[in-house]
Write a protein that holds these residues in place. Structure first.
Motif, PDB file in Angstrom:
ATOM      1  N   ALA A  56     -27.118 -91.928 -80.817  1.00 58.64           N
ATOM      2  CA  ALA A  56     -27.937 -91.353 -79.751  1.00 58.64           C
ATOM      3  C   ALA A  56     -27.590 -89.895 -79.514  1.00 58.64           C
ATOM      4  N   PHE A  57     -28.576 -89.152 -79.032  1.00 61.39           N
ATOM      5  CA  PHE A  57     -28.364 -87.866 -78.401  1.00 61.39           C
ATOM      6  C   PHE A  57     -28.554 -88.070 -76.896  1.00 61.39           C
ATOM      7  N   ILE A  58     -27.615 -87.577 -76.107  1.00 57.57           N
ATOM      8  CA  ILE A  58     -27.775 -87.585 -74.660  1.00 57.57           C
ATOM      9  C   ILE A  58     -27.939 -86.129 -74.249  1.00 57.57           C
ATOM     10  N   THR A  59     -29.083 -85.805 -73.637  1.00 58.27           N
ATOM     11  CA  THR A  59     -29.498 -84.413 -73.489  1.00 58.27           C
ATOM     12  C   THR A  59     -29.622 -84.003 -72.026  1.00 58.27           C
ATOM     13  N   CYS A  60     -29.393 -82.703 -71.789  1.00 55.95           N
ATOM     14  CA  CYS A  60     -29.554 -82.135 -70.446  1.00 55.95           C
ATOM     15  C   CYS A  60     -29.904 -80.667 -70.589  1.00 55.95           C
ATOM     16  N   TYR A  61     -31.152 -80.323 -70.308  1.00 53.31           N
ATOM     17  CA  TYR A  61     -31.585 -78.932 -70.377  1.00 53.31           C
ATOM     18  C   TYR A  61     -31.816 -78.424 -68.962  1.00 53.31           C
ATOM     19  N   THR A  62     -31.090 -77.360 -68.583  1.00 56.72           N
ATOM     20  CA  THR A  62     -31.174 -76.857 -67.217  1.00 56.72           C
ATOM     21  C   THR A  62     -32.274 -75.803 -67.115  1.00 56.72           C
ATOM     22  N   GLY A  63     -33.491 -76.260 -67.332  1.00 57.64           N
ATOM     23  CA  GLY A  63     -34.651 -75.376 -67.257  1.00 57.64           C
ATOM     24  C   GLY A  63     -35.915 -76.200 -67.261  1.00 57.64           C
ATOM     25  N   PRO A  64     -37.076 -75.550 -67.314  1.00 58.82           N
ATOM     26  CA  PRO A  64     -38.357 -76.264 -67.267  1.00 58.82           C
ATOM     27  C   PRO A  64     -38.544 -77.193 -68.467  1.00 58.82           C
ATOM     28  N   GLU A  65     -39.381 -78.211 -68.277  1.00 57.64           N
ATOM     29  CA  GLU A  65     -39.600 -79.212 -69.317  1.00 57.64           C
ATOM     30  C   GLU A  65     -40.137 -78.595 -70.604  1.00 57.64           C
ATOM     31  N   ALA A  66     -41.083 -77.705 -70.502  1.00 62.49           N
ATOM     32  CA  ALA A  66     -41.661 -77.111 -71.715  1.00 62.49           C
ATOM     33  C   ALA A  66     -40.595 -76.371 -72.522  1.00 62.49           C
ATOM     34  N   GLU A  67     -39.724 -75.663 -71.822  1.00 64.73           N
ATOM     35  CA  GLU A  67     -38.623 -74.973 -72.503  1.00 64.73           C
ATOM     36  C   GLU A  67     -37.682 -75.966 -73.160  1.00 64.73           C
ATOM     37  N   GLY A  68     -37.393 -77.042 -72.434  1.00 62.89           N
ATOM     38  CA  GLY A  68     -36.487 -78.052 -72.970  1.00 62.89           C
ATOM     39  C   GLY A  68     -37.032 -78.697 -74.228  1.00 62.89           C
ATOM     40  N   ILE A  69     -38.317 -79.018 -74.217  1.00 61.22           N
ATOM     41  CA  ILE A  69     -38.949 -79.620 -75.396  1.00 61.22           C
ATOM     42  C   ILE A  69     -38.868 -78.658 -76.576  1.00 61.22           C
ATOM     43  N   ALA A  70     -39.182 -77.391 -76.318  1.00 57.98           N
ATOM     44  CA  ALA A  70     -39.163 -76.401 -77.394  1.00 57.98           C
ATOM     45  C   ALA A  70     -37.743 -76.165 -77.909  1.00 57.98           C
ATOM     46  N   THR A  71     -36.782 -76.188 -77.017  1.00 54.47           N
ATOM     47  CA  THR A  71     -35.388 -75.951 -77.401  1.00 54.47           C
ATOM     48  C   THR A  71     -34.861 -77.069 -78.299  1.00 54.47           C
ATOM     49  N   MET A  72     -35.223 -78.298 -77.995  1.00 52.52           N
ATOM     50  CA  MET A  72     -34.714 -79.438 -78.762  1.00 52.52           C
ATOM     51  C   MET A  72     -35.528 -79.720 -80.018  1.00 52.52           C
ATOM     52  N   ALA A  73     -36.711 -79.124 -80.112  1.00 54.58           N
ATOM     53  CA  ALA A  73     -37.599 -79.445 -81.233  1.00 54.58           C
ATOM     54  C   ALA A  73     -36.966 -79.199 -82.601  1.00 54.58           C
ATOM     55  N   PRO A  74     -36.270 -78.096 -82.838  1.00 47.04           N
ATOM     56  CA  PRO A  74     -35.689 -77.900 -84.177  1.00 47.04           C
ATOM     57  C   PRO A  74     -34.731 -79.010 -84.586  1.00 47.04           C
ATOM     58  N   LEU A  75     -34.045 -79.602 -83.623  1.00 48.31           N
ATOM     59  CA  LEU A  75     -33.149 -80.720 -83.930  1.00 48.31           C
ATOM     60  C   LEU A  75     -33.928 -82.013 -84.115  1.00 48.31           C
ATOM     61  N   LEU A  76     -34.761 -82.360 -83.149  1.00 49.44           N
ATOM     62  CA  LEU A  76     -35.424 -83.656 -83.182  1.00 49.44           C
ATOM     63  C   LEU A  76     -36.485 -83.731 -84.269  1.00 49.44           C
ATOM     64  N   ASP A  77     -37.092 -82.595 -84.631  1.00 51.97           N
ATOM     65  CA  ASP A  77     -38.079 -82.598 -85.715  1.00 51.97           C
ATOM     66  C   ASP A  77     -37.425 -82.737 -87.083  1.00 51.97           C
ATOM     67  N   ALA A  78     -36.112 -82.487 -87.146  1.00 48.61           N
ATOM     68  CA  ALA A  78     -35.418 -82.530 -88.434  1.00 48.61           C
ATOM     69  C   ALA A  78     -34.807 -83.887 -88.737  1.00 48.61           C
ATOM     70  N   VAL A  79     -34.985 -84.862 -87.840  1.00 46.32           N
ATOM     71  CA  VAL A  79     -34.378 -86.180 -88.031  1.00 46.32           C
ATOM     72  C   VAL A  79     -35.464 -87.252 -87.946  1.00 46.32           C
ATOM     73  N   PRO A  80     -35.160 -88.470 -88.395  1.00 36.86           N
ATOM     74  CA  PRO A  80     -36.160 -89.548 -88.318  1.00 36.86           C
ATOM     75  C   PRO A  80     -36.595 -89.831 -86.881  1.00 36.86           C
ATOM     76  N   ALA A  81     -37.681 -90.547 -86.767  1.00 35.39           N
ATOM     77  CA  ALA A  81     -38.217 -90.886 -85.444  1.00 35.39           C
ATOM     78  C   ALA A  81     -37.248 -91.797 -84.698  1.00 35.39           C
ATOM     79  N   PRO A  82     -37.137 -91.637 -83.381  1.00 36.10           N
ATOM     80  CA  PRO A  82     -36.205 -92.465 -82.606  1.00 36.10           C
ATOM     81  C   PRO A  82     -36.747 -93.871 -82.363  1.00 36.10           C
ATOM     82  N   LEU A  83     -35.839 -94.759 -81.992  1.00 33.17           N
ATOM     83  CA  LEU A  83     -36.243 -96.085 -81.516  1.00 33.17           C
ATOM     84  C   LEU A  83     -36.932 -95.962 -80.170  1.00 33.17           C
ATOM     85  N   PHE A  84     -36.366 -95.118 -79.293  1.00 31.28           N
ATOM     86  CA  PHE A  84     -37.018 -94.795 -78.030  1.00 31.28           C
ATOM     87  C   PHE A  84     -36.437 -93.500 -77.493  1.00 31.28           C
ATOM     88  N   ASP A  85     -37.278 -92.780 -76.762  1.00 29.70           N
ATOM     89  CA  ASP A  85     -36.947 -91.449 -76.257  1.00 29.70           C
ATOM     90  C   ASP A  85     -37.211 -91.453 -74.759  1.00 29.70           C
TER      91      ASP A  85
END
Length: 467
Positions: free
Chosen positions: A264-293
Motif C-alpha cells: 500500500a501507499f498511505i498518502t497525505c497531500y497538504t494542498g487542494p485535491e486537484a494538486e494532490g491528484i496531479a502530484t501523485m499521478a507520476p507515481l500511480l500512473d507508473a504502477v499497476p491498477a490498485p485493488l482499491f483507492d
C-alpha cells in the motif's frame, strides 16, 4: 509499621493506584498487550507539583521510576516491575495561540488532543500516524509522520519544554534557557527529566487530500521500485509511506480482499485535491491498477485517526526498526521474500516512513536526533490479537529485520523497539552526538534516576551546563 506508599498517596493531589486496588490491573496495562509489568504503585499526577512529589518520594525510598505519557512504547517503558509509574495522563491541557501559531501541550496528551485543539484554527503540529500516540514519548524520540517531509520531525518544531529534573527542580528548556538540556530533549528520549509541558510550532494544515491505496502483493516489486525512484522528486507537501500489510477482515474493506496480504501507499497531500491528484499521478500512473483507492479530501485529524480502530490497545506487538539511506534492487528482493511470508489475517506489517525534505535542512548536530541523511525510517512489526499467535509474528519480524538489516544505515529510530545490544545500537544511532548526550545526562541526572528508557548512561565527568 506504616506503608511508605501511604505517604506518597498523601503527597499527591491526583490519585494513587497500588497493588490490590480494584483498578490496579487496568492501570498497569500499556498499549502493547505483550507487556505484563507489576509496579508497586501508579501515581496519576494532575500537575507539575504531583510530578515533583512523586520523584522526590521515589528517590527518598530508593524506588525505581518509570514515566508514562500515552503508553504506546513498544517494550513497555512506561511501566516497571516493583517501581512507581509517574503517569501523566491527567495532564492533558492544550492551549493554542493562533496569532503566533504556537501550541502549549500537557505532557500526558495524545496527538488526538492536540489535533482537536489546533484544527479549528486551521493548524496542525507534525506528529505520527495514529491519534492515540502519546505526545511525550513520540516527541522525545524524534517524531516522524504524515507532515515530516513538509515541516520536519516533531523535535524540529519543539520550541520549549517545562521539565521536572531528577532532583525535583522544575526548569524551562528552550533556546534561551538550559540550552544543552533543550538540545538533548530533541531526540535523546526520556533520559533527562519528566516533561510536563511542551511548546510547539504549528503549521497551516486543515484539509488534506490523501488516504490509503491498496495493491495486490504480486505488484509489490513494481510499487516499491517506483516509490524509491519517485520520492526524491516529490514535492514536500506530499507525505507518502509504503507498507506491506494485510487487509483487515472488517467493513468497510471490500469483502473479496479480506485477510489478503497486500502492499500500500498511505498518502497525505497538504494542498487542494486537484494538486494532490496531479502530484501523485507520476507515481500511480507508473504502477499497476490498485485493488482499491480510498484517497479523498478530508480534515487532517481524520487521516491521523483513520487507523486507530484497527490498532486498539491490547494487541500483542514486537517492533524492529532501522534507518535506510537507499533501496537497491537486492534489498527489494529481501523485502519481497519476507512480505510473502505474512500470515493470513495477521496485523503484522512493514512500513517505510520518509524522513527527507525538511528533515534534511537541519544539521546532524543541531539536535540530538542525528540521522539527517537517511531517506526512510523502516519499522517491521509483528502484531497479533491472539497471544497464542504472538510467537509467529515476532519471529517473522526478527527474521525479516535480520535479512534486510545489512542494507540499512547505522542505528535506528529510538521510538521503535531496539532490544539487541542496546548500547551499541544507541551509539550507532547518535554517533558523534552520543558523548555530548552522556555529558548532559551527567549534569541533569548524574545518578541515572531516569533509566527506564533507551538509556544513555551519565558520563563520568561533565562541565557546567549552558544556562
Amino acid at each position: 509499621m506504616a506503608d511508605p506508599i501511604d505517604e506518597l498517596g498523601r503527597r499527591l493531589r491526583g490519585r494513587l493506584v497500588r497493588r490490590g486496588d480494584p483498578a490496579y490491573d487496568d492501570a498497569r496495562r500499556v498499549y502493547n498487550g505483550s507487556i505484563d509489568k507489576r509496579p508497586l504503585a501508579l501515581a496519576y499526577c494532575c500537575d507539575t507539583e504531583d510530578v515533583v512529589s512523586s520523584i522526590r518520594w521515589a528517590r527518598e525510598h530508593d524506588v525505581v521510576i518509570a514515566v508514562r505519557g500515552g503508553g504506546h512504547n513498544g517494550p513497555g517503558l512506561g511501566c516497571v516491575d516493583d517501581g512507581v509509574v509517574v503517569d501523566l495522563s491527567e495532564i492533558r491541557n492544550v492551549t493554542v495561540d493562533p496569532e503566533t501559531r504556537t501550541v502549549r501541550v500537557g505532557g500526558g496528551c495524545v496527538s488526538r488532543d492536540v489535533d482537536e485543539a489546533t484544527h479549528p484554527h486551521g493548524l496542525a503540529v507534525p506528529f505520527g500516524i495514529l491519534s492515540s500516540t502519546g505526545v511525550g514519548g513520540l516527541t522525545l524520540g524524534g517524531g516522524t509522520g504524515y507532515l515530516t517531509r513538509a515541516y520536519g520531525l516533531t523535535v524540529d518544531n519543539l520550541l520549549g519544554a517545562e521539565v521536572v529534573l531528577a532532583d525535583g527542580r522544575v526548569v524551562t528548556a528552550d533556546p534561551m534557557n538550559h540550552r544543552d538540556l533543550f538540545w538533548a530533549l530533541r531526540g535523546g528520549g526520556g533520559n533527562f527529566g519528566v516533561v510536563v509541558s511542551f511548546v510547539f510550532r504549528a503549521h497551516p494544515v486543515a484539509q488534506i487530500y490523501g488516504g490509503p491505496v491498496f495493491y495486490d502483493l504480486a505488484d509489490a516489486r513494481a510499487l516499491i521500485a517506483a516509490y524509491r525512484d519517485f520520492l526524491p522528486t516529490a514535492p514536500e507537501k506530499l507525505g507518502i509511506f509504503f507498507g506491506f500489510k494485510t487487509v483487515p477482515a472488517v467493513d468497510p474493506f471490500p469483502r473479496e480482499h479480506w485477510s489478503k496480504p497486500v502492499c500500500a501507499f498511505i498518502t497525505c497531500y497538504t494542498g487542494p485535491e486537484a494538486e494532490g491528484i496531479a502530484t501523485m499521478a507520476p507515481l500511480l500512473d507508473a504502477v499497476p491498477a490498485p485493488l482499491f483507492d480510498w484517497r479523498t479530501t478530508m480534515p487532517f485529524p481524520n487521516l491521523q485517526a483513520m487507523f486507530d480502530p484497527l490498532l486498539p490497545p491490547g494487541l500483542h506487538w514486537y517492533w524492529k526498526g532501522d534507518f535506510v539511506r537507499s533501496l537497491p534492487d537486492a534489498a527489494i528482493d529481501v523485502h519481497l521474500e519476507h512480505a510473502a511470508r505474512l500470515a493470513p489475517g495477521t496485523k503484522s506489517m512493514m512500513h517505510l516512513y520518509p524522513i527527507d525534505g525538511a528533515v534534511h535542512r537541519v544539521g546532524p548536530s543541531d539536535t540530538a536526533w542525528r540521522t539527517r541523511n537517511a531517506a526512510w525510517s523502516m519499522v517491521i512489526v509483528g502484531v497479533e490479537e491472539d497471544p497464542a499467535d504472538a510467537g509467529r509474528s515476532s519471529q517473522w519480524a526478527r527474521d525479516y529485520w535480520a535479512a534486510v538489516h545489512p542494507f540499512s544505515a547505522d542505528g535506528g529510530y529510538v521510538n521503535f523497539w531496539m532490544d539487541d545490544t542496546p548500547i551499541e545500537r544507541l551509539r550507532a544511532t547518535y554517533g558523534d552526538n552520543y558523548d555530548r548526550l552522556a555529558r548532559i545526562k551527567a549534569i541533569y541526572d548524574p545518578d541515572n534516576v531516569f533509566h527506564i528508557n533507551q538509556n544513555i548512561a551519565p558520563a563520568t565527568s561533565a562541565v557546567a551546563p549552558t544556562a
